[in-house]
Design an enzyme around this catalytic site. Structure first.
Site, PDB file in Angstrom:
ATOM      1  N   ASP A  22       0.831  -1.200   0.000  1.00 47.26           N
ATOM      2  CA  ASP A  22       0.000   0.000   0.000  1.00 47.26           C
ATOM      3  C   ASP A  22       0.868   1.254   0.000  1.00 47.26           C
ATOM      4  OD1 ASP A  22      -1.952  -1.834   0.202  1.00 47.26           O
ATOM      5  OD2 ASP A  22      -2.827  -1.075   2.073  1.00 47.26           O
ATOM      6  N   ALA A  24       3.879   1.635  -1.221  1.00 49.56           N
ATOM      7  CA  ALA A  24       4.469   1.862  -2.536  1.00 49.56           C
ATOM      8  C   ALA A  24       3.422   2.432  -3.487  1.00 49.56           C
ATOM      9  CB  ALA A  24       5.030   0.561  -3.091  1.00 49.56           C
ATOM     10  N   ASP A  26       0.743   4.237  -2.600  1.00 49.69           N
ATOM     11  CA  ASP A  26       0.508   5.632  -2.218  1.00 49.69           C
ATOM     12  C   ASP A  26       1.609   6.543  -2.735  1.00 49.69           C
ATOM     13  OD1 ASP A  26      -1.758   4.843  -0.962  1.00 49.69           O
ATOM     14  OD2 ASP A  26      -0.887   4.828   1.057  1.00 49.69           O
ATOM     15  N   SER A  71     -36.198  -6.934 -15.074  1.00 50.44           N
ATOM     16  CA  SER A  71     -36.024  -7.608 -13.799  1.00 50.44           C
ATOM     17  C   SER A  71     -35.892  -9.107 -14.069  1.00 50.44           C
ATOM     18  CB  SER A  71     -37.234  -7.288 -12.942  1.00 50.44           C
ATOM     19  OG  SER A  71     -37.020  -7.786 -11.672  1.00 50.44           O
ATOM     20  N   GLU A 102     -24.726 -17.861 -11.793  1.00 50.71           N
ATOM     21  CA  GLU A 102     -24.060 -16.719 -11.163  1.00 50.71           C
ATOM     22  C   GLU A 102     -24.682 -16.475  -9.795  1.00 50.71           C
ATOM     23  OE1 GLU A 102     -24.496 -13.298 -13.756  1.00 50.71           O
ATOM     24  OE2 GLU A 102     -24.149 -14.550 -15.518  1.00 50.71           O
ATOM     25  N   LYS A 104     -26.579 -14.108  -7.133  1.00 49.07           N
ATOM     26  CA  LYS A 104     -27.471 -12.951  -7.195  1.00 49.07           C
ATOM     27  C   LYS A 104     -27.081 -11.999  -6.072  1.00 49.07           C
ATOM     28  CE  LYS A 104     -32.404 -11.794  -7.525  1.00 49.07           C
ATOM     29  NZ  LYS A 104     -32.231 -10.501  -6.971  1.00 49.07           N
ATOM     30  N   ASP A 106     -26.909  -8.779  -3.756  1.00 51.64           N
ATOM     31  CA  ASP A 106     -27.997  -7.955  -3.257  1.00 51.64           C
ATOM     32  C   ASP A 106     -27.593  -6.487  -3.234  1.00 51.64           C
ATOM     33  OD1 ASP A 106     -30.473  -7.458  -2.383  1.00 51.64           O
ATOM     34  OD2 ASP A 106     -30.213  -8.292  -0.374  1.00 51.64           O
ATOM     35  N   ARG A 130     -30.836   2.102 -12.315  1.00 54.76           N
ATOM     36  CA  ARG A 130     -31.895   1.409 -13.048  1.00 54.76           C
ATOM     37  C   ARG A 130     -33.145   2.278 -13.167  1.00 54.76           C
ATOM     38  NH1 ARG A 130     -36.210  -1.978 -11.762  1.00 54.76           N
ATOM     39  NH2 ARG A 130     -36.662  -3.500 -13.390  1.00 54.76           N
ATOM     40  N   GLU A 172     -23.985  -4.995 -10.954  1.00 56.28           N
ATOM     41  CA  GLU A 172     -24.562  -4.719  -9.645  1.00 56.28           C
ATOM     42  C   GLU A 172     -23.606  -3.882  -8.792  1.00 56.28           C
ATOM     43  OE1 GLU A 172     -27.486  -5.921  -9.634  1.00 56.28           O
ATOM     44  OE2 GLU A 172     -28.176  -6.055  -7.564  1.00 56.28           O
ATOM     45  N   TYR A 222     -19.925  -5.272  -9.600  1.00 58.92           N
ATOM     46  CA  TYR A 222     -19.723  -6.554 -10.274  1.00 58.92           C
ATOM     47  C   TYR A 222     -20.425  -6.495 -11.629  1.00 58.92           C
ATOM     48  CZ  TYR A 222     -18.055  -8.557  -5.915  1.00 58.92           C
ATOM     49  OH  TYR A 222     -17.337  -8.829  -4.787  1.00 58.92           O
ATOM     50  N   LYS A 288     -28.658 -18.181 -16.319  1.00 54.26           N
ATOM     51  CA  LYS A 288     -28.922 -17.532 -17.603  1.00 54.26           C
ATOM     52  C   LYS A 288     -28.586 -18.506 -18.719  1.00 54.26           C
ATOM     53  CE  LYS A 288     -27.613 -13.088 -15.654  1.00 54.26           C
ATOM     54  NZ  LYS A 288     -26.530 -12.133 -15.439  1.00 54.26           N
ATOM     55  N   LYS A 312     -34.288 -17.738  -5.454  1.00 57.26           N
ATOM     56  CA  LYS A 312     -34.091 -16.920  -4.254  1.00 57.26           C
ATOM     57  C   LYS A 312     -33.952 -17.791  -3.015  1.00 57.26           C
ATOM     58  CE  LYS A 312     -35.964 -12.852  -4.080  1.00 57.26           C
ATOM     59  NZ  LYS A 312     -35.740 -11.409  -4.159  1.00 57.26           N
ATOM     60  N   CYS A 407     -31.604   2.058  36.207  1.00 54.60           N
ATOM     61  CA  CYS A 407     -30.517   1.428  35.480  1.00 54.60           C
ATOM     62  C   CYS A 407     -30.220   0.059  36.091  1.00 54.60           C
ATOM     63  CB  CYS A 407     -29.282   2.322  35.555  1.00 54.60           C
ATOM     64  SG  CYS A 407     -27.795   1.514  34.928  1.00 54.60           S
ATOM     65  N   CYS A 410     -26.568   0.451  37.960  1.00 56.72           N
ATOM     66  CA  CYS A 410     -26.268   1.339  39.091  1.00 56.72           C
ATOM     67  C   CYS A 410     -27.519   1.807  39.822  1.00 56.72           C
ATOM     68  CB  CYS A 410     -25.460   2.544  38.622  1.00 56.72           C
ATOM     69  SG  CYS A 410     -26.452   3.718  37.690  1.00 56.72           S
ATOM     70  N   CYS A 425     -29.508   5.941  31.168  1.00 54.34           N
ATOM     71  CA  CYS A 425     -29.196   6.064  32.589  1.00 54.34           C
ATOM     72  C   CYS A 425     -28.646   7.466  32.825  1.00 54.34           C
ATOM     73  CB  CYS A 425     -28.152   5.008  32.963  1.00 54.34           C
ATOM     74  SG  CYS A 425     -27.384   5.296  34.557  1.00 54.34           S
ATOM     75  N   CYS A 430     -22.035   5.946  36.229  1.00 54.56           N
ATOM     76  CA  CYS A 430     -22.543   4.578  36.154  1.00 54.56           C
ATOM     77  C   CYS A 430     -21.398   3.634  35.770  1.00 54.56           C
ATOM     78  CB  CYS A 430     -23.663   4.500  35.126  1.00 54.56           C
ATOM     79  SG  CYS A 430     -24.220   2.812  34.809  1.00 54.56           S
TER      80      CYS A 430
HETATM   81  S1  IVH Z   1     -29.348 -10.219 -14.532  1.00 58.38           S
HETATM   82  C1  IVH Z   1     -32.566  -8.715 -17.283  1.00 58.38           C
HETATM   83  N1  IVH Z   1     -27.495 -11.156 -12.887  1.00 58.38           N
HETATM   84  O1  IVH Z   1     -31.216  -8.915  -9.340  1.00 58.38           O
HETATM   85  C2  IVH Z   1     -31.773  -9.406 -16.265  1.00 58.38           C
HETATM   86  N2  IVH Z   1     -29.132  -9.668 -12.039  1.00 58.38           N
HETATM   87  O2  IVH Z   1     -34.092  -9.481  -9.182  1.00 58.38           O
HETATM   88  C3  IVH Z   1     -31.616  -8.717 -14.951  1.00 58.38           C
HETATM   89  N3  IVH Z   1     -28.855  -9.095  -9.667  1.00 58.38           N
HETATM   90  O3  IVH Z   1     -32.306  -6.122 -11.205  1.00 58.38           O
HETATM   91  C4  IVH Z   1     -30.291  -8.737 -14.378  1.00 58.38           C
HETATM   92  N4  IVH Z   1     -27.051 -10.307  -9.330  1.00 58.38           N
HETATM   93  O4  IVH Z   1     -30.206  -5.866  -9.714  1.00 58.38           O
HETATM   94  C5  IVH Z   1     -28.578 -10.379 -13.034  1.00 58.38           C
HETATM   95  N5  IVH Z   1     -25.810 -12.004 -11.526  1.00 58.38           N
HETATM   96  C6  IVH Z   1     -26.874 -11.240 -11.698  1.00 58.38           C
HETATM   97  C7  IVH Z   1     -27.410 -10.482 -10.621  1.00 58.38           C
HETATM   98  C8  IVH Z   1     -28.561  -9.713 -10.835  1.00 58.38           C
HETATM   99  C9  IVH Z   1     -27.926  -9.464  -8.792  1.00 58.38           C
HETATM  100  C10 IVH Z   1     -30.011  -8.194  -9.391  1.00 58.38           C
HETATM  101  C11 IVH Z   1     -30.242  -7.097 -10.414  1.00 58.38           C
HETATM  102  C12 IVH Z   1     -31.635  -7.332 -10.947  1.00 58.38           C
HETATM  103  C13 IVH Z   1     -32.256  -8.078  -9.800  1.00 58.38           C
HETATM  104  C14 IVH Z   1     -33.461  -8.881 -10.269  1.00 58.38           C
END
Ligand code: IVH
Length: 670
Positions: A22, A24, A26, A71, A102, A104, A106, A130, A172, A222, A288, A312, A407, A410, A425, A430
């Site tokens: 780090d 080097a 910086d 979605s 892949e 998913k 969050d 989005r 994401e 990602y 996919k 999910k 409390c 005390c 308290c 305390c």
């Molecule tokens: S594909 C049209 N790949 O999940 C396809 N989505 O519930 C939509 N997400 O809106 C995206 N990891 O925000 C895809 N490996 C992944 C993902 C992913 C997370 C999210 C994304 C999407 C939501 C749908």
């Protein structure tokens, strides 16, 4: 140098495999900063020094997506997944179907637009949320702060991937767990409600108008889709991901080509097993269809592609009984109720306690002692009580819990201030407050005294060896060696840690003092602004409020803290003990003080907001119309009537290079 720095950024932030230390890194970065300061005409917004971008003054611009951001449809069981897979095969025709598995993640999906540069490469021009799927918000300056997003892509890499220089990457944006925990600690110490989960925190962060705050939050990105001219890249999902990685994007390494429901289930199991060690939250797995031609055959429903599905995870939960409710006292005297549970095994760990937050939360649950409750452990580690089970099999408890009026440690009175949910308290002395203050003072990120944990603090208190944090600095070898499980070596090590902490600096000490609302960031800003404890404690509320992010609530808390003689005495003792309370003062730039700028036209590299932010950071002001008070007009392409007016008034006109030179301290050349 920029290329070299970009390579190291990629190694560090994307591949997690740095080649240099780090320090080097910086040093290289500083060298580049100096070079750019000496040659401002060479500075460009895509330089690694520019990750902390400009300041969007007003809201975010709306941008239409090149193709709707759809979605995903969800399934929740292996059966539903098998039904989806069978349908894909049926519609796909005779060819075997492969799927890219892949994680998913969050977070929230964003689209990044890259456009050609003059040297045949590509650069990031726009980052869009989005939104409603059709139109999103332009959050480019915030996206730029994400270290794992490459700002430029060299021509050779595009060529190797057979990709044109104009394309779009979708993926994401997530807030890593560590960043989320840090954010909430900060929010809590500033008296703010904690963010609910990393996804909300990431979404809020991307919509923050101050990019330096965004930079500090350490979001990650990602990549998972590549589009050219609004169409998915026709090479299929597996090649898309490999290409994105080759271009320098972070692509989730947990991915696999699968060809049967069996393989899919195995991928899901592996993902669930890895879930708690990833460092970011996932809420499922995405499959996919790999081949682009098959994707096209399958097509879309209104809201989602038929060629992809989200499996999910269901939140892990358990049913158990609340045997008691205990109340913990924190360092500020805040009382937190905790449910003591019959131990229950949830998602790999035994849960025997769950926080109940505050009295209102217990009331909302309608919780009685002895009730059976559902406890959930989501992606996050801390289990929560989500509901009371009311059915024939689970008789209700008999008594409501009454929140203590004194409390538990005390026995002093507890009070709830107007408009607050928490009881506190009132006793300044305390013992619980002292214990928690000591633990906070010593903790990592504050004074960082390793080895001063709960067991040691408890013994020090029992033996009457410490009555305030300052007493830590008078501890002697003979005091420590007498403690349980302390020998020569551990005693010396702890004394050494205590000694070292004297050099932690003003910001850490301010955090350690536990002033209400003063968390890590506020402490750092205060330390930078005032430079010493003496300057800080002499400051008026008005002077304090000149510090970024300090409003009347925080300034009042600081003034109240310093107004207490006991706190002043504590500071004096710490100073006498040799605890350093100074910080490097931020040099407020006054280069452009008293100067008024008017911006007009499009500058070659800086956006209007970035130019404005830089002028203001150097002490200058900007106005929207040209007058006799204008010092300089900064004109770019297609400058209009403002430029004419400037000429009419014979005002000096600068181009972007001229402005940058002026900012770097050179005399203005028109
Ligand atoms: S594909 C049209 N790949 O999940 C396809 N989505 O519930 C939509 N997400 O809106 C995206 N990891 O925000 C895809 N490996 C992944 C993902 C992913 C997370 C999210 C994304 C999407 C939501 C749908």
């Amino acid at each position: 140098m920029r290329a070299e720095l970009r390579r190291h950024e990629h190694l560090y932030y994307v591949l997690d495999a740095p080649e240099i230390s780090d320090t080097a890194y910086d040093a290289l970065m500083n060298e580049l900063k100096q070079l750019e300061a000496a040659h401002p005409e060479l500075l460009t917004p895509d330089s690694p020094t520019q990750r902390v971008g400009g300041k969007p003054a007003e809201g975010f611009r709306k941008v239409a997506h090149s193709r709707p951001m759809l979605s995903l449809d969800n399934v929740y069981s292996a059966e539903e997944l098998a039904a989806w897979e069978a349908r894909c095969r049926e519609l796909a025709g005779p060819l075997p179907v492969e799927y890219m598995a892949e994680l998913k993640m969050d977070g929230l999906s964003v689209a990044l637009r890259f456009e050609p540069t003059t040297d045949g490469g590509s650069k990031l021009t726009t980052g869009i949320t989005r939104g409603d799927g059709q139109t999103g918000e332009d959050v480019t300056s915030n996206i730029r702060t994400i270290r794992s997003v490459p700002l430029t892509i060299p021509a050779e890499k595009l060529k190797a991937a057979s990709l044109p220089p104009a394309f779009e990457v979708r993926g994401e944006a997530v807030m890593p767990e560590a960043a989320f925990l840090r954010l909430n600690e900060e929010r809590e110490s500033e008296g703010l409600a904690p963010a609910v989960n990393p996804r909300n925190a990431a979404a809020g962060t991307l919509r923050t108008l101050e990019p330096s705050i965004v930079a500090n939050r350490r979001l990650d990105f990602y990549a998972y889709f590549l589009l050219v001219e609004g169409e998915y890249w026709p090479q299929g999902q597996r090649t898309t991901l490999d290409t994105l990685a080759a271009l320098g994007f972070r692509v989730n390494a947990h991915r696999k080509l699968v060809a049967s429901v069996d393989e899919m289930t195995r991928f899901i199991d592996a993902a669930e097993a890895a879930r708690s060690t990833l460092g970011y939250e996932i809420d499922g797995v995405v499959f996919k269809v790999d081949a682009h031609s098959t994707q096209q055959r399958l097509g879309y429903t209104g809201r989602a592609p038929r060629w992809a599905i989200a499996y999910k995870f269901t939140a892990k939960s358990g049913i158990t009984q609340v045997n008691a409710i205990t109340v913990q006292v924190g360092r500020t005297g805040k009382l937190t109720p905790v449910a003591e549970l019959t131990p229950v095994f949830i998602g790999g760990t035994t849960v025997s306690r769950a926080t109940l937050h505050n009295a209102d939360f217990i009331e909302r649950l309608g919780l009685k002692l002895g009730d059976t409750v559902k406890v959930e452990r989501g992606g996050d580690v801390i289990p929560k009580v989500v509901e009371v089970i009311e059915d024939a099999e689970h008789p209700r408890g008999a008594f409501y819990f009454t929140f203590p009026t004194e409390c538990p440690e005390c026995h002093s009175a507890v009070v709830r201030a107007e408009g607050e949910v928490d009881f506190r308290c009132v006793n300044a002395d305390c013992p619980a407050k002292l214990r928690e203050s000591l633990l906070h003072f010593a903790s990592r990120g504050v004074m960082n005294i390793e080895g001063l944990g709960e067991a040691v603090v408890q013994q020090l208190l029992e033996r009457g060896l410490v009555h305030s944090v300052a007493d830590l600095y008078s501890l002697k070898k003979e005091d420590l060696i007498a403690l349980d499980r302390f020998a020569e070596k551990s005693t010396d090590a702890l004394l050494e840690e205590i000694e070292l902490s004297k050099k932690a600096g003003l910001a850490r000490v301010l955090m350690g003092l536990g002033i209400r609302f003063v968390g890590e960031r506020t402490a750092e800003l205060l330390a930078e602004e005032f430079g010493s404890i003496d300057a800080l404690r002499a400051a008026t509320a008005e002077e304090l409020e000149r510090v970024e992010e300090v409003g009347p609530r925080i300034s009042q808390a600081i003034c109240e803290f310093f107004a207490q003689p006991a706190n002043q005495a504590l500071i004096e003792t710490l100073i006498a003990d040799g605890v350093e309370m100074t910080a490097e003062k931020k040099q407020r730039s006054t280069q452009l003080a008293g100067m008024m700028f008017v911006l007009t036209g499009t500058l070659p590299t800086l956006t209007r907001d970035e130019a404005k932010a830089r002028i203001e950071a150097a002490g200058g002001k900007t106005a929207s119309s040209v007058s006799k008070k204008t010092s300089y007009v900064v004109a770019g392409e297609e400058a209009g009537s403002k430029l004419d007016k400037a000429r009419e008034l014979k005002l000096p006109v600068l181009d972007e290079a001229g402005l940058l030179a002026l900012l770097a301290g050179a005399p203005a050349t028109q």
